[in-house]
Every structure is written in structure tokens, then in C-alpha cells.
Design a protein around this motif. Structure first.
Motif, PDB file in Angstrom:
ATOM      1  N   LYS A 120       5.632   4.379   1.167  1.00 45.01           N
ATOM      2  CA  LYS A 120       6.308   5.638   0.854  1.00 45.01           C
ATOM      3  C   LYS A 120       7.483   5.934   1.784  1.00 45.01           C
ATOM      4  O   LYS A 120       8.563   6.322   1.325  1.00 45.01           O
ATOM      5  CB  LYS A 120       5.323   6.803   0.885  1.00 45.01           C
ATOM      6  CG  LYS A 120       5.966   8.129   0.433  1.00 45.01           C
ATOM      7  CD  LYS A 120       4.980   9.265   0.436  1.00 45.01           C
ATOM      8  CE  LYS A 120       5.629  10.541  -0.109  1.00 45.01           C
ATOM      9  NZ  LYS A 120       6.828  10.950   0.650  1.00 45.01           N
ATOM     10  N   ALA A 121       7.293   5.753   3.078  1.00 46.34           N
ATOM     11  CA  ALA A 121       8.369   6.077   4.019  1.00 46.34           C
ATOM     12  C   ALA A 121       9.607   5.219   3.757  1.00 46.34           C
ATOM     13  O   ALA A 121      10.744   5.708   3.835  1.00 46.34           O
ATOM     14  CB  ALA A 121       7.890   5.875   5.454  1.00 46.34           C
ATOM     15  N   HIS A 122       9.405   3.960   3.413  1.00 43.69           N
ATOM     16  CA  HIS A 122      10.533   3.058   3.174  1.00 43.69           C
ATOM     17  C   HIS A 122      11.185   3.325   1.817  1.00 43.69           C
ATOM     18  O   HIS A 122      12.377   3.070   1.636  1.00 43.69           O
ATOM     19  CB  HIS A 122      10.058   1.615   3.274  1.00 43.69           C
ATOM     20  CG  HIS A 122       9.466   1.286   4.612  1.00 43.69           C
ATOM     21  ND1 HIS A 122      10.217   1.210   5.758  1.00 43.69           N
ATOM     22  CD2 HIS A 122       8.182   1.040   4.981  1.00 43.69           C
ATOM     23  CE1 HIS A 122       9.435   0.917   6.785  1.00 43.69           C
ATOM     24  NE2 HIS A 122       8.196   0.806   6.337  1.00 43.69           N
TER      25      HIS A 122
ATOM     26  N   ASP B  94      -2.563  14.010   1.466  1.00 40.25           N
ATOM     27  CA  ASP B  94      -1.350  13.536   2.136  1.00 40.25           C
ATOM     28  C   ASP B  94      -1.330  12.013   2.239  1.00 40.25           C
ATOM     29  O   ASP B  94      -0.251  11.407   2.363  1.00 40.25           O
ATOM     30  CB  ASP B  94      -1.243  14.134   3.535  1.00 40.25           C
ATOM     31  CG  ASP B  94      -0.753  15.576   3.519  1.00 40.25           C
ATOM     32  OD1 ASP B  94      -0.261  16.012   2.454  1.00 40.25           O
ATOM     33  OD2 ASP B  94      -0.873  16.265   4.547  1.00 40.25           O
ATOM     34  N   LEU B  95      -2.504  11.381   2.203  1.00 41.39           N
ATOM     35  CA  LEU B  95      -2.572   9.919   2.219  1.00 41.39           C
ATOM     36  C   LEU B  95      -2.233   9.324   0.859  1.00 41.39           C
ATOM     37  O   LEU B  95      -2.018   8.117   0.743  1.00 41.39           O
ATOM     38  CB  LEU B  95      -3.979   9.462   2.621  1.00 41.39           C
ATOM     39  CG  LEU B  95      -4.438   9.790   4.042  1.00 41.39           C
ATOM     40  CD1 LEU B  95      -5.880   9.328   4.233  1.00 41.39           C
ATOM     41  CD2 LEU B  95      -3.531   9.144   5.079  1.00 41.39           C
ATOM     42  N   GLY B  96      -2.213  10.176  -0.174  1.00 43.73           N
ATOM     43  CA  GLY B  96      -1.951   9.702  -1.522  1.00 43.73           C
ATOM     44  C   GLY B  96      -3.200   9.474  -2.343  1.00 43.73           C
ATOM     45  O   GLY B  96      -3.127   8.950  -3.461  1.00 43.73           O
ATOM     46  N   LEU B  97      -4.341   9.882  -1.811  1.00 45.88           N
ATOM     47  CA  LEU B  97      -5.596   9.701  -2.541  1.00 45.88           C
ATOM     48  C   LEU B  97      -5.694  10.651  -3.724  1.00 45.88           C
ATOM     49  O   LEU B  97      -5.339  11.825  -3.629  1.00 45.88           O
ATOM     50  CB  LEU B  97      -6.790   9.937  -1.611  1.00 45.88           C
ATOM     51  CG  LEU B  97      -7.251   8.749  -0.773  1.00 45.88           C
ATOM     52  CD1 LEU B  97      -8.102   9.229   0.395  1.00 45.88           C
ATOM     53  CD2 LEU B  97      -8.038   7.765  -1.626  1.00 45.88           C
ATOM     54  N   ASP B  98      -6.187  10.124  -4.826  1.00 44.80           N
ATOM     55  CA  ASP B  98      -6.551  10.931  -5.986  1.00 44.80           C
ATOM     56  C   ASP B  98      -8.046  11.158  -5.868  1.00 44.80           C
ATOM     57  O   ASP B  98      -8.845  10.275  -6.171  1.00 44.80           O
ATOM     58  CB  ASP B  98      -6.205  10.184  -7.276  1.00 44.80           C
ATOM     59  CG  ASP B  98      -6.444  11.017  -8.519  1.00 44.80           C
ATOM     60  OD1 ASP B  98      -6.793  12.211  -8.369  1.00 44.80           O
ATOM     61  OD2 ASP B  98      -6.289  10.496  -9.632  1.00 44.80           O
TER      62      ASP B  98
ATOM     63  N   SER C   1       1.366   8.809  -8.964  1.00 42.61           N
ATOM     64  CA  SER C   1       1.001   9.356  -7.661  1.00 42.61           C
ATOM     65  C   SER C   1       1.733  10.666  -7.426  1.00 42.61           C
ATOM     66  O   SER C   1       2.936  10.780  -7.700  1.00 42.61           O
ATOM     67  CB  SER C   1       1.354   8.359  -6.555  1.00 42.61           C
ATOM     68  OG  SER C   1       1.260   8.978  -5.284  1.00 42.61           O
ATOM     69  N   ARG C   2       1.027  11.641  -6.885  1.00 41.35           N
ATOM     70  CA  ARG C   2       1.683  12.913  -6.568  1.00 41.35           C
ATOM     71  C   ARG C   2       2.717  12.730  -5.455  1.00 41.35           C
ATOM     72  O   ARG C   2       3.627  13.553  -5.317  1.00 41.35           O
ATOM     73  CB  ARG C   2       0.647  13.961  -6.147  1.00 41.35           C
ATOM     74  CG  ARG C   2      -0.046  13.682  -4.824  1.00 41.35           C
ATOM     75  CD  ARG C   2      -1.006  14.787  -4.430  1.00 41.35           C
ATOM     76  NE  ARG C   2      -2.038  14.949  -5.425  1.00 41.35           N
ATOM     77  CZ  ARG C   2      -3.128  14.180  -5.502  1.00 41.35           C
ATOM     78  NH1 ARG C   2      -3.280  13.182  -4.654  1.00 41.35           N
ATOM     79  NH2 ARG C   2      -4.034  14.380  -6.415  1.00 41.35           N
ATOM     80  N   LEU C   3       2.581  11.652  -4.672  1.00 43.79           N
ATOM     81  CA  LEU C   3       3.546  11.409  -3.604  1.00 43.79           C
ATOM     82  C   LEU C   3       4.808  10.720  -4.114  1.00 43.79           C
ATOM     83  O   LEU C   3       5.852  10.766  -3.464  1.00 43.79           O
ATOM     84  CB  LEU C   3       2.916  10.551  -2.499  1.00 43.79           C
ATOM     85  CG  LEU C   3       1.701  11.148  -1.781  1.00 43.79           C
ATOM     86  CD1 LEU C   3       1.299  10.267  -0.606  1.00 43.79           C
ATOM     87  CD2 LEU C   3       1.983  12.572  -1.298  1.00 43.79           C
ATOM     88  N   LEU C   4       4.698  10.058  -5.286  1.00 42.23           N
ATOM     89  CA  LEU C   4       5.857   9.399  -5.904  1.00 42.23           C
ATOM     90  C   LEU C   4       5.896   9.788  -7.380  1.00 42.23           C
ATOM     91  O   LEU C   4       5.753   8.941  -8.270  1.00 42.23           O
ATOM     92  CB  LEU C   4       5.749   7.877  -5.756  1.00 42.23           C
ATOM     93  CG  LEU C   4       5.765   7.302  -4.334  1.00 42.23           C
ATOM     94  CD1 LEU C   4       5.470   5.811  -4.366  1.00 42.23           C
ATOM     95  CD2 LEU C   4       7.101   7.569  -3.651  1.00 42.23           C
TER      96      LEU C   4
ATOM     97  N   GLY D 231       0.829  -1.191   0.000  1.00 39.85           N
ATOM     98  CA  GLY D 231       0.000   0.000   0.000  1.00 39.85           C
ATOM     99  C   GLY D 231       0.867   1.247   0.000  1.00 39.85           C
ATOM    100  O   GLY D 231       1.921   1.285   0.654  1.00 39.85           O
ATOM    101  N   LEU D 232       0.447   2.263  -0.729  1.00 36.39           N
ATOM    102  CA  LEU D 232       1.250   3.480  -0.855  1.00 36.39           C
ATOM    103  C   LEU D 232       1.547   4.109   0.499  1.00 36.39           C
ATOM    104  O   LEU D 232       2.682   4.519   0.769  1.00 36.39           O
ATOM    105  CB  LEU D 232       0.524   4.493  -1.744  1.00 36.39           C
ATOM    106  CG  LEU D 232       1.158   5.880  -1.846  1.00 36.39           C
ATOM    107  CD1 LEU D 232       2.540   5.801  -2.461  1.00 36.39           C
ATOM    108  CD2 LEU D 232       0.270   6.825  -2.656  1.00 36.39           C
ATOM    109  N   ALA D 233       0.538   4.182   1.372  1.00 42.15           N
ATOM    110  CA  ALA D 233       0.721   4.840   2.663  1.00 42.15           C
ATOM    111  C   ALA D 233       1.835   4.173   3.466  1.00 42.15           C
ATOM    112  O   ALA D 233       2.587   4.841   4.180  1.00 42.15           O
ATOM    113  CB  ALA D 233      -0.579   4.830   3.446  1.00 42.15           C
TER     114      ALA D 233
END
Length: 324
Positions: A211-213, A288-292, A230-233, A206-208
Motif C-alpha cells: 500500500k505505501a508504495h 488499518d491492516l486491511g483485514l476484512d 479492499s477498503r484501503l485500495l 502483501g497488502l500491508a
């Protein structure tokens, strides 16, 4: 003439009774609303429901309670909502298991479409195909090419049989025409630990969680599973960009009510939840959770659920997965 007067009098009394009953019915909502989260507190569905409920309390003027009813891969809480009164006071925060479970289990006391009145889609969030940072695979194509030379000998891990992560890998196997060996763990954390230890070659995560790793350099992301990056990646390509357009997994969250819920109540909830998602504080937390984020009409959600159920039915049947 007398009969006509009697009929008219009865009709007027009936209309008066209806008007009186309507006058006595309080406007919706007039008491607390319960959102059932069929997974544990702190999980994705629970977190999304709590973020949105904070704003709903203000806009609807009533307490909004989150009730975690955990068990049977989400079916216990889902069954509770399916059997609840169709009055708008018991809602479900649903996710991908809602459309996958009917194909995984031989018999469920609810239907993902017929048993529920769709309210609104919150949005989708990708899973991430990840490998250890020390892995030789730089891209998803690299991993697939190697797996094709070692059919059935390459291990992958998941958070358990029938989970979104397991089904993600099964779709990859079918889209890329590779045979991988599944090692089920109890959580993303255990799967991640096995990946770092070299016990498995790959794990969808899961993205959430991932991401930290990935940011720390412990994991390498090969691809995200949604059609858009994803905007987070932002530097991680999609599966389609990697050459596998049929590998399309869109984990999602949505609000549902029991079937038969009055359209006016559904419309009010749709408007209130959509408005909540657009407020800066709520929107920032969800992003911030990565939701679109992709709120729309109840009709659009019905089409989305039907397509997702069809997608997973095909994958699950081809994989031969069946749970009791």
C-alpha cells in the motif's frame, strides 16, 4: 439388603468424589495463556495476535503471552501447538501456510484439520498484483494478454518458494492460462526492489507492504486477489472484476487450539476473541491492516479451513511444487 446398602454407599462416595474434584477445578482461565505465532515478530500473524491479545488480557483476567516459534515455514510453532495439552492454555495464530503446507511438504507431524480445534476466524486480507509505475500494463487483463504472447518469457517475483505470494502467482497462471517464470527472493522488500529495477515484470505483494508504495506512486496495483475490493485500495478492482473469477486468493488469520480442547473452553475463547475484535480500538487497528473482519463460529471456521486446504491442494499439485 446389605449388598444394596454397600452399592448405594459406594455410589454416593463416587458422586461425592466427582463433585469434590469439580469443586477443586478452577474456572477457565486460571493461569496465563500462550498464543504461539509461527512466524517472526513484526509479521502479519504476530501483529494480529498482539493487537487482539491486549484486549484478551482484560476480558479473560489473565496474562496473554505471544511466543514466536519460527522455522520450517511455520511448521515448528504449529507442531508445538498440535502437541500441547488440550486445555486452552496454548493457542495458535494460524494463516494461509496452515492449509497450504500439507500439500507442499511430503510429511508433516500435524493435520491442518484433525490436529486442531478451531476457535474463530479473524478475517481475510488481499494480496495485490503489482507492477512498476513505469510499466505499460494498466490492468490485469493487459498483463495477461502480453504474457500470452510471450509464454515463459515474462518474469515475476515472490517472497520465496511456497510462500503465499508464490502460490498467488501460481493460481494466476492457472486461472489465466499463462506461463510465467518465477524468480524467488527472500522477502517482499527484495521482490519490490527487483520490480522497480525492471528485473521482473510483476509481483504479487502483501497488502500491508504494497500500500505505501502504491500510495507513493512507485507501484501500480492491477488487482486485489479477494472477492471484495479492499477498503484501503477502493479504486483497485478485484481479479474477478478484471475477468479472472477463478483467481481467488484469500490470505487469512485465525485462532486454533489443540484437538480435544473442551467445547466449553473453545466457546469461551470464541466469545472473548470475537468481543475483542468488536471493541473500537482493536477493530480500528485490524481494519488499518486491511483485514476484512469475519468472526464466526468454530464450525464455520472448520468449513473455511477445509475449503482453503482443498483450493491450495489443487493449485500446488497442478504446479508440481514440492518442498522438503
Amino acid at each position: 439388603m446389605t449388598n444394596r446398602r454397600q452399592v448405594l454407599s459406594l455410589s454416593l462416595l463416587a458422586l461425592a468424589g466427582v463433585a469434590s474434584a469439580e469443586a477443586q477445578t478452577p474456572p477457565y482461565p486460571s493461569r496465563p495463556i500462550t498464543i504461539v505465532a509461527p512466524f517472526p515478530a513484526g509479521g502479519g500473524a504476530d501483529v494480529v495476535a498482539r493487537i487482539i491479545s491486549d484486549r484478551l488480557r482484560e476480558s479473560l483476567g489473565q496474562p496473554v503471552i505471544i511466543d514466536n516459534r519460527v522455522g520450517a515455514a511455520g511448521s515448528i510453532g504449529t507442531t508445538m501447538v498440535a502437541r500441547a495439552p488440550a486445555d486452552g492454555y496454548t493457542l495458535l495464530i494460524a494463516s494461509q501456510s496452515h492449509t497450504a503446507n500439507p500439500s507442499l511438504y511430503a510429511k508433516l507431524p500435524w493435520d491442518p484439520i484433525k490436529s486442531f480445534a478451531p476457535i474463530v476466524l479473524v478475517g481475510v486480507i488481499p494480496n495485490v498484483v503489482a507492477v512498476s509505475a513505469s510499466s505499460p500494463y494498466k490492468t490485469l487483463a493487459d498483463f495477461v494478454a502480453y504474457a500470452k504472447t510471450k509464454q515463459g518469457q515474462v518474469n515475476y517475483g515472490s517472497a520465496g518458494i511456497g510462500t503465499s505470494i508464490h502460490l498467488t502467482a501460481e493460481m494466476l497462471k492457472q486461472a489465466a492460462q499463462i506461463n510465467l517464470t518465477h524468480i524467488p527472493y527472500k522477502s517482499d522488500s527484495e521482490s519490490y526492489a527487483a520490480l522497480r529495477a525492471g528485473d521482473i515484470a510483476m509481483a504479487p505483494l502483501g497488502l500491508a507492504f504494497a500500500k505505501a508504495h502504491i500510495d507513493s506512486g512507485e507501484l501500480r496495483a492491477l488487482a486485489v486477489t479477494t472477492p471484495k475490493r479492499s477498503r484501503l485500495l477502493p479504486n483497485v478492482p478485484t481479479a474477478a472484476e478484471s475477468g479472472f473469477p477463478a483467481f481467488d486468493v484469500r490470505p487469512w488469520y485465525a485462532f486454533l487450539a489443540p484437538t480435544g480442547t473442551p467445547p466449553a473452553v473453545v466457546a469461551k475463547l470464541n466469545a472473548a476473541i470475537t468481543e475483542a475484535m468488536k471493541t473500537p480500538a482493536v477493530q480500528a487497528k485490524l481494519l488499518d491492516l486491511g483485514l476484512d473482519l469475519d468472526p464466526g463460529t468454530p464450525e464455520a471456521l472448520t468449513q473455511f479451513l477445509q475449503a482453503d486446504a482443498s483450493r491450495w491442494d489443487k493449485v500446488i499439485k497442478q504446479a508440481g511444487i514440492r518442498l522438503e
